[in-house]
Write a protein that holds these residues in place. Sequence first.
Motif, PDB file in Angstrom:
ATOM      1  N   ARG A  67       0.642  -1.517   0.637  1.00 44.56           N
ATOM      2  CA  ARG A  67       0.342  -0.279   0.160  1.00 44.56           C
ATOM      3  C   ARG A  67       0.674   1.254   0.036  1.00 44.56           C
ATOM      4  O   ARG A  67       1.763   1.236   1.009  1.00 44.56           O
ATOM      5  CB  ARG A  67      -0.856  -0.109   1.442  1.00 44.56           C
ATOM      6  N   ARG A  70       8.520   6.389   6.893  1.00 45.63           N
ATOM      7  CA  ARG A  70       7.440   7.124   5.822  1.00 45.63           C
ATOM      8  C   ARG A  70       6.761   7.926   7.153  1.00 45.63           C
ATOM      9  O   ARG A  70       6.107   9.039   6.767  1.00 45.63           O
ATOM     10  CB  ARG A  70       6.531   6.152   5.531  1.00 45.63           C
ATOM     11  N   LEU A  92       9.309  -8.144  10.925  1.00 44.39           N
ATOM     12  CA  LEU A  92       8.713  -7.723   9.956  1.00 44.39           C
ATOM     13  C   LEU A  92       7.262  -8.483   9.531  1.00 44.39           C
ATOM     14  O   LEU A  92       7.763  -9.543   9.569  1.00 44.39           O
ATOM     15  CB  LEU A  92       9.392  -6.971   8.696  1.00 44.39           C
ATOM     16  N   THR A 134       6.756  -3.456  13.639  1.00 45.60           N
ATOM     17  CA  THR A 134       6.950  -2.306  14.539  1.00 45.60           C
ATOM     18  C   THR A 134       6.956  -1.489  15.855  1.00 45.60           C
ATOM     19  O   THR A 134       7.957  -1.055  16.066  1.00 45.60           O
ATOM     20  CB  THR A 134       7.280  -1.664  12.722  1.00 45.60           C
ATOM     21  N   ASP A 140      -3.574  -8.777   2.407  1.00 47.34           N
ATOM     22  CA  ASP A 140      -1.917  -8.181   3.057  1.00 47.34           C
ATOM     23  C   ASP A 140      -1.897  -7.646   2.267  1.00 47.34           C
ATOM     24  O   ASP A 140      -0.708  -7.274   2.245  1.00 47.34           O
ATOM     25  CB  ASP A 140      -1.624  -9.084   4.379  1.00 47.34           C
TER      26      ASP A 140
HETATM   27  P1  AMP Z   1       4.392  -4.224  10.916  1.00 41.97           P
HETATM   28  O1  AMP Z   1       5.124  -4.598  11.594  1.00 41.97           O
HETATM   29  O2  AMP Z   1       4.504  -5.513  10.483  1.00 41.97           O
HETATM   30  O3  AMP Z   1       3.215  -3.507  11.272  1.00 41.97           O
HETATM   31  O4  AMP Z   1       4.703  -3.357   9.496  1.00 41.97           O
HETATM   32  C1  AMP Z   1       4.275  -2.000   9.274  1.00 41.97           C
HETATM   33  C2  AMP Z   1       5.384  -1.128   9.042  1.00 41.97           C
HETATM   34  O5  AMP Z   1       5.613  -2.056   7.517  1.00 41.97           O
HETATM   35  C3  AMP Z   1       4.900   0.078   8.342  1.00 41.97           C
HETATM   36  O6  AMP Z   1       5.779   0.920   8.579  1.00 41.97           O
HETATM   37  C4  AMP Z   1       5.293  -0.164   6.973  1.00 41.97           C
HETATM   38  O7  AMP Z   1       5.609   1.096   6.262  1.00 41.97           O
HETATM   39  C5  AMP Z   1       5.759  -1.255   6.328  1.00 41.97           C
HETATM   40  N1  AMP Z   1       4.471  -2.380   6.017  1.00 41.97           N
HETATM   41  C6  AMP Z   1       4.601  -3.717   6.023  1.00 41.97           C
HETATM   42  N2  AMP Z   1       3.330  -3.915   5.227  1.00 41.97           N
HETATM   43  C7  AMP Z   1       3.705  -2.828   4.114  1.00 41.97           C
HETATM   44  C8  AMP Z   1       2.446  -3.201   2.801  1.00 41.97           C
HETATM   45  N3  AMP Z   1       1.858  -3.891   2.743  1.00 41.97           N
HETATM   46  N4  AMP Z   1       2.122  -2.217   2.506  1.00 41.97           N
HETATM   47  C9  AMP Z   1       3.005  -1.068   2.809  1.00 41.97           C
HETATM   48  N5  AMP Z   1       3.382  -0.904   3.964  1.00 41.97           N
HETATM   49  C10 AMP Z   1       4.138  -1.714   4.460  1.00 41.97           C
END
Ligand code: AMP
Length: 179
Positions: A25, A62, A98, A130, A179
Amino acid sequence: MQHSSDLKDYIRTIPDYPKPGIQFRDVTTLFSNPRGFRIAVDRLLHPYSGLEISKVVALEARGFILGGAVAHQLGLGFVPIRKSGKLPGSVLREEYELEYGQDTMELHDDALVKSDRVLIVDDLIATGGTCEAGIKLIRHSGAEIVGAAFIVDLPELGGLKKIEAMDVPVHVLCNFDGD
Ligand code: AMP
């Protein structure tokens, strides 16, 4: 699309990035649209104006774009949580999983004090790994967390519930199935 009030219309989906099966995304298309960016920042900070908050803490990378704008608008200081090896001073470290890999996050060990009340900002919550690492770092520094705000939630990955289970109220602006 130029004048949509639905934030999802500004977010581009890139299939199979950074690896097969991931629907990425991409919020750069939202950031580059003046109306989309303003709506996103305004809606992100809306629940927090008037609350007692001292710092916005954002997650690389971001999250920095949003966190800087939110901190400026709320008149607060900004603190970055960065990937390993990027911060020049003495740091607290936290490893985390991640959606697509493993990483380490760092926070300057003097960036927050016990009396700080913190708002966490990032673009997207997926598995919540994260943000969980960020919460642990902030709590390690002794500061209190008022909430965590994201533009996008991916509900099927369960991150929002994980973060709420850590007693951090979560505010999201939109969600995408899958996802
Ligand atoms: P998480 O630790 O799995 O919650 O992943 C969050 C971080 O990874 C955020 O900082 C997002 O920028 C990036 N991220 C994880 N999955 C995606 C995705 N499907 N699309 C865009 N960014 C993602």
